[in-house]
Design a protein around this motif. Sequence first.
Motif, PDB file in Angstrom:
ATOM      1  N   GLN A  72       0.498  -4.149  -8.596  1.00  0.00           N
ATOM      2  CA  GLN A  72      -0.497  -3.748  -7.298  1.00  0.00           C
ATOM      3  C   GLN A  72      -0.055  -4.418  -6.053  1.00  0.00           C
ATOM      4  OE1 GLN A  72      -4.680  -3.077  -7.746  1.00  0.00           O
ATOM      5  NE2 GLN A  72      -4.517  -1.913  -9.819  1.00  0.00           N
ATOM      6  N   GLU A  73       0.394  -5.630  -6.272  1.00  0.00           N
ATOM      7  CA  GLU A  73       0.819  -6.451  -5.123  1.00  0.00           C
ATOM      8  C   GLU A  73       1.893  -5.929  -4.276  1.00  0.00           C
ATOM      9  OE1 GLU A  73       3.086 -10.242  -7.213  1.00  0.00           O
ATOM     10  OE2 GLU A  73       0.940 -10.355  -6.350  1.00  0.00           O
ATOM     11  N   ARG A  74       2.953  -5.179  -5.182  1.00  0.00           N
ATOM     12  CA  ARG A  74       3.995  -4.563  -4.535  1.00  0.00           C
ATOM     13  C   ARG A  74       3.967  -3.504  -3.944  1.00  0.00           C
ATOM     14  NH1 ARG A  74       7.858  -3.224  -8.482  1.00  0.00           N
ATOM     15  NH2 ARG A  74       9.426  -3.742  -7.090  1.00  0.00           N
ATOM     16  N   ILE A  75       2.702  -2.663  -4.195  1.00  0.00           N
ATOM     17  CA  ILE A  75       2.493  -1.392  -3.429  1.00  0.00           C
ATOM     18  C   ILE A  75       2.172  -1.740  -1.910  1.00  0.00           C
ATOM     19  CG2 ILE A  75       0.945   0.532  -3.318  1.00  0.00           C
ATOM     20  CD1 ILE A  75       0.440   0.138  -6.356  1.00  0.00           C
ATOM     21  N   ASP A  76       2.988  -0.760  -0.953  1.00  0.00           N
ATOM     22  CA  ASP A  76       2.676  -0.958   0.272  1.00  0.00           C
ATOM     23  C   ASP A  76       1.688   0.123   0.724  1.00  0.00           C
ATOM     24  OD1 ASP A  76       4.720  -2.577   0.962  1.00  0.00           O
ATOM     25  OD2 ASP A  76       6.227  -0.937   0.288  1.00  0.00           O
ATOM     26  N   TRP A  77       1.550   1.344   0.289  1.00  0.00           N
ATOM     27  CA  TRP A  77       0.814   2.592   0.546  1.00  0.00           C
ATOM     28  C   TRP A  77       0.897   3.657  -0.244  1.00  0.00           C
ATOM     29  CZ3 TRP A  77       2.256   7.237   3.377  1.00  0.00           C
ATOM     30  CH2 TRP A  77       3.726   7.232   3.415  1.00  0.00           C
ATOM     31  N   VAL A  78       0.020   4.696  -0.202  1.00  0.00           N
ATOM     32  CA  VAL A  78      -0.090   5.608  -1.128  1.00  0.00           C
ATOM     33  C   VAL A  78      -0.351   6.912  -0.224  1.00  0.00           C
ATOM     34  CG1 VAL A  78      -0.916   6.681  -3.373  1.00  0.00           C
ATOM     35  CG2 VAL A  78      -0.430   4.277  -3.186  1.00  0.00           C
ATOM     36  N   ASP A  79       0.272   8.077  -0.497  1.00  0.00           N
ATOM     37  CA  ASP A  79      -0.148   9.152   0.239  1.00  0.00           C
ATOM     38  C   ASP A  79      -0.120  10.525  -1.005  1.00  0.00           C
ATOM     39  OD1 ASP A  79       2.554   9.524  -0.002  1.00  0.00           O
ATOM     40  OD2 ASP A  79       2.686  10.712   1.677  1.00  0.00           O
ATOM     41  N   ASP A 111      -1.462  17.830  -5.967  1.00  0.00           N
ATOM     42  CA  ASP A 111      -1.882  17.288  -7.200  1.00  0.00           C
ATOM     43  C   ASP A 111      -1.327  15.683  -7.459  1.00  0.00           C
ATOM     44  OD1 ASP A 111      -3.854  19.387  -7.403  1.00  0.00           O
ATOM     45  OD2 ASP A 111      -2.765  20.579  -8.779  1.00  0.00           O
ATOM     46  N   TYR A 112      -0.640  15.335  -6.685  1.00  0.00           N
ATOM     47  CA  TYR A 112       0.232  14.119  -7.161  1.00  0.00           C
ATOM     48  C   TYR A 112       0.046  13.022  -6.140  1.00  0.00           C
ATOM     49  CZ  TYR A 112       2.472  16.894 -10.695  1.00  0.00           C
ATOM     50  OH  TYR A 112       2.500  17.776 -11.769  1.00  0.00           O
ATOM     51  N   MET A 113       0.079  11.990  -6.392  1.00  0.00           N
ATOM     52  CA  MET A 113       0.256  10.745  -5.705  1.00  0.00           C
ATOM     53  C   MET A 113       1.340  10.127  -5.487  1.00  0.00           C
ATOM     54  SD  MET A 113      -3.017  10.983  -4.681  1.00  0.00           S
ATOM     55  CE  MET A 113      -2.987   9.298  -3.836  1.00  0.00           C
ATOM     56  N   CYS A 114       1.974   9.855  -4.189  1.00  0.00           N
ATOM     57  CA  CYS A 114       3.271   9.107  -4.179  1.00  0.00           C
ATOM     58  C   CYS A 114       2.804   7.834  -3.709  1.00  0.00           C
ATOM     59  CB  CYS A 114       3.975   9.606  -2.671  1.00  0.00           C
ATOM     60  SG  CYS A 114       4.124  11.536  -2.928  1.00  0.00           S
ATOM     61  N   ILE A 115       3.460   6.712  -5.012  1.00  0.00           N
ATOM     62  CA  ILE A 115       3.146   5.400  -4.649  1.00  0.00           C
ATOM     63  C   ILE A 115       4.469   4.765  -3.916  1.00  0.00           C
ATOM     64  CG2 ILE A 115       2.377   3.212  -5.931  1.00  0.00           C
ATOM     65  CD1 ILE A 115       0.731   5.792  -6.355  1.00  0.00           C
ATOM     66  N   HIS A 116       4.459   4.324  -2.996  1.00  0.00           N
ATOM     67  CA  HIS A 116       5.163   3.783  -2.115  1.00  0.00           C
ATOM     68  C   HIS A 116       5.516   2.162  -2.441  1.00  0.00           C
ATOM     69  CE1 HIS A 116       5.886   7.370  -0.069  1.00  0.00           C
ATOM     70  NE2 HIS A 116       4.480   7.479   0.076  1.00  0.00           N
TER      71      HIS A 116
END
Length: 269
Positions: free
Chosen positions: A171-178, A182-187
């Motif tokens: 989780q600490e590597r995740i910058d943002w999510v949009d 029906d899907y989420m893009c995990i950046h």
Amino acid sequence: MRRALKTVIVDDEPLALDVLRSCLEEYPDIDIVAACRNGREAIAATLTHQPDLMFLDIHMPGKNGFEVIKALQNDVMPMVVFVTTYQQYALDAFDLHAVDYIPKPLDEERLARAVKRAVVRHRAAGETGVNKPPLIGAIDELLGRLNTRETAASLNKLIIRDVGSARLIEQERIDWVDAAGDYMCIHAAGETHIMRSTVKELVASLDDRVFKRIHRSTIVNIEKVSQVESLSKGDYLVSLDCGERLKVSRSYNTAVKALMRPALSQTQA
């Protein structure tokens, strides 16, 4: 010659189920009597075949693995090997009460160890089933926490499932999510990972001390925020360490301003 253990295998992913079956068929001590794709089938197969052993996926739609165990009576409860992407989820308790756990993707060395443990335990327990009630007790304690934020916090990882596999993202590597339909893009760390989820479901899986919604379809890791800019009409723009700039929806201004007060003070200084 000792009898092979009657075994039920359970996984909601067809490919994972096929791989598990193929691997277990190599062991003469294992006799697969049923392959199930959900918790309901697993319960029915257990009642029908009264197996000695079950390889059980934890994370399944409908009834999850813990709920399958809760639904079974002590007298038909088999020994259990958990097959799970949750590699750090309550393992101390499982070490005491379950035969073993096998992380996904399937590890053949761990599978061999689990089979050996099951054979040894079955031989030692005989027909008494002395290893079964403690597992029920452990599930009583853990079941209420499965779908809570405590689960995500204890893992500190986001699990992105795919056919026959799963990937764990710190989780600490995740910058943002949009959101994208029906899907989420995990950046995360320059990569984008796609998972099927709603924003609400994903928020519940993330550490709420760090991840905040700034828009109805956007979640941001506030520890990655490098700058907050004030726009007209009370709107804000946040800049992330990765270079991304995201607008904060007015509906989420109050929460964001409170959380980012230190950053706002720096920009106004």
